[in-house]
Write a protein that holds these residues in place. Structure first.
Motif, mmCIF file in Angstrom:
data_model
loop_
_atom_site.group_PDB
_atom_site.id
_atom_site.type_symbol
_atom_site.label_atom_id
_atom_site.label_comp_id
_atom_site.label_asym_id
_atom_site.label_seq_id
_atom_site.Cartn_x
_atom_site.Cartn_y
_atom_site.Cartn_z
ATOM 1 N N GLY A 1 25.770 33.757 40.909
ATOM 2 C CA GLY A 1 25.844 34.754 41.970
ATOM 3 C C GLY A 1 27.176 34.792 42.678
ATOM 4 O O GLY A 1 27.621 35.850 43.133
ATOM 5 N N SER A 2 27.840 33.646 42.760
ATOM 6 C CA SER A 2 29.112 33.606 43.481
ATOM 7 C C SER A 2 30.220 34.328 42.737
ATOM 8 O O SER A 2 31.293 34.566 43.295
ATOM 9 C CB SER A 2 29.525 32.152 43.733
ATOM 10 N N GLY A 3 29.979 34.694 41.470
ATOM 11 C CA GLY A 3 30.976 35.444 40.722
ATOM 12 C C GLY A 3 30.870 36.948 40.920
ATOM 13 O O GLY A 3 31.740 37.702 40.468
ATOM 14 N N VAL A 4 29.810 37.390 41.607
ATOM 15 C CA VAL A 4 29.591 38.823 41.826
ATOM 16 C C VAL A 4 30.457 39.296 42.994
ATOM 17 O O VAL A 4 30.322 38.817 44.116
ATOM 18 C CB VAL A 4 28.108 39.110 42.108
ATOM 19 N N ARG B 1 26.483 38.921 51.675
ATOM 20 C CA ARG B 1 25.495 38.076 51.022
ATOM 21 C C ARG B 1 25.559 38.263 49.514
ATOM 22 O O ARG B 1 25.693 39.378 49.014
ATOM 23 C CB ARG B 1 24.086 38.397 51.523
ATOM 24 N N ILE B 2 25.472 37.171 48.795
ATOM 25 C CA ILE B 2 25.581 37.198 47.343
ATOM 26 C C ILE B 2 24.220 36.844 46.745
ATOM 27 O O ILE B 2 23.579 35.879 47.167
ATOM 28 C CB ILE B 2 26.638 36.176 46.871
ATOM 29 N N PRO B 3 23.737 37.604 45.761
ATOM 30 C CA PRO B 3 22.439 37.294 45.160
ATOM 31 C C PRO B 3 22.490 35.985 44.372
ATOM 32 O O PRO B 3 23.531 35.626 43.802
ATOM 33 C CB PRO B 3 22.201 38.484 44.226
ATOM 34 N N ALA B 4 21.382 35.271 44.348
ATOM 35 C CA ALA B 4 21.287 34.047 43.549
ATOM 36 C C ALA B 4 21.002 34.435 42.105
ATOM 37 O O ALA B 4 20.117 35.238 41.827
ATOM 38 C CB ALA B 4 20.180 33.150 44.080
#
Length: 212
Positions: A51-54, A201-204
């Motif tokens: 998710g942190s790459g989005v 906010r970043i999705p998991a």
């Protein structure tokens, strides 16, 4: 039916992922204050959150499309670990002498790619099942083998020497390569919320390693 798709999770998203190896150890506290430790898993298992790459709406859609094409958790796929994806250390150049993968006996033609992690106190040998096609280099007793003397299966990580090139008895076989980690989604649900995404906010997007 579940299976494995020989496709790679989008590289631009993988480069921003977090995660790494996970081990399972039982720890029992004894009455004298000491600990008894038991290793439940012989090998480590990688776990990631992509998710942190989005970073954009286009990235969100790429994840959505990839997730649907894999059927959620149903099918495994390739993932490039952002830190550990070559037979050598970070920043190094892959060479045919990077990793010892076996010793010839004059008859055996097939050798499994492996990577060894070690220091002065211990070591662990990791089976490499998903090398990147076209990146495998091989040497026998320090002499690089030319193309056409062996084949490397990108789906299994097995190097097979062709007739006339089988390593002689006592000959040490080395290899260098790039590789992916076989993983699957660790959820059947990807929760997308554009309002929260715009607010930072970043999705998991949990991924877990599978045996391939």
């Amino acid at each position: 039916m579940s299976g494995f798709h020989e496709v790679r999770f989008p590289l631009r998203l993988a480069l921003g992922a977090t995660g790494g190896p996970v081990r399972r150890t039982d720890i029992v506290n004894l009455s004298n204050g000491r600990e008894s430790r038991n290793q439940r898993w012989r090998d480590s298992r990688r776990s990631y959150d992509a998710g942190s790459g989005v970073k954009s709406l286009a990235d969100l859609y790429a994840v959505l499309e990839f997730f649907e094409a894999r059927g959620g958790q149903l099918h495994g796929f390739r993932f490039r670990d952002p830190v550990d994806w070559t037979s050598c250390g970070p920043g190094g150049a892959v060479s045919a002498s990077d990793q010892a993968i076996g010793m010839g006996d004059g008859m055996n033609a097939a050798f499994q790619l492996v990577k060894t992690y070690s220091d002065s106190a211990g070591s662990w040998v990791r089976r490499i099942a998903k090398p990147v096609a076209g990146t495998v280099a091989v040497s026998v007793d320090g002499v690089a083998k030319p193309a056409g003397s062996f084949v490397a299966d990108a789906a299994t990580g097995i190097v097979t020497f062709l007739a006339g090139h089988v390593p002689a008895a006592g000959a040490v076989v080395h290899a260098g390569f790039e590789f992916d980690v076989p993983v699957r989604f660790d959820t059947d649900r990807i929760e997308l919320n554009l309002a929260h995404f715009d607010a930072g906010r970043i999705p998991a997007i949990p991924l877990t390693e599978v045996l391939a």
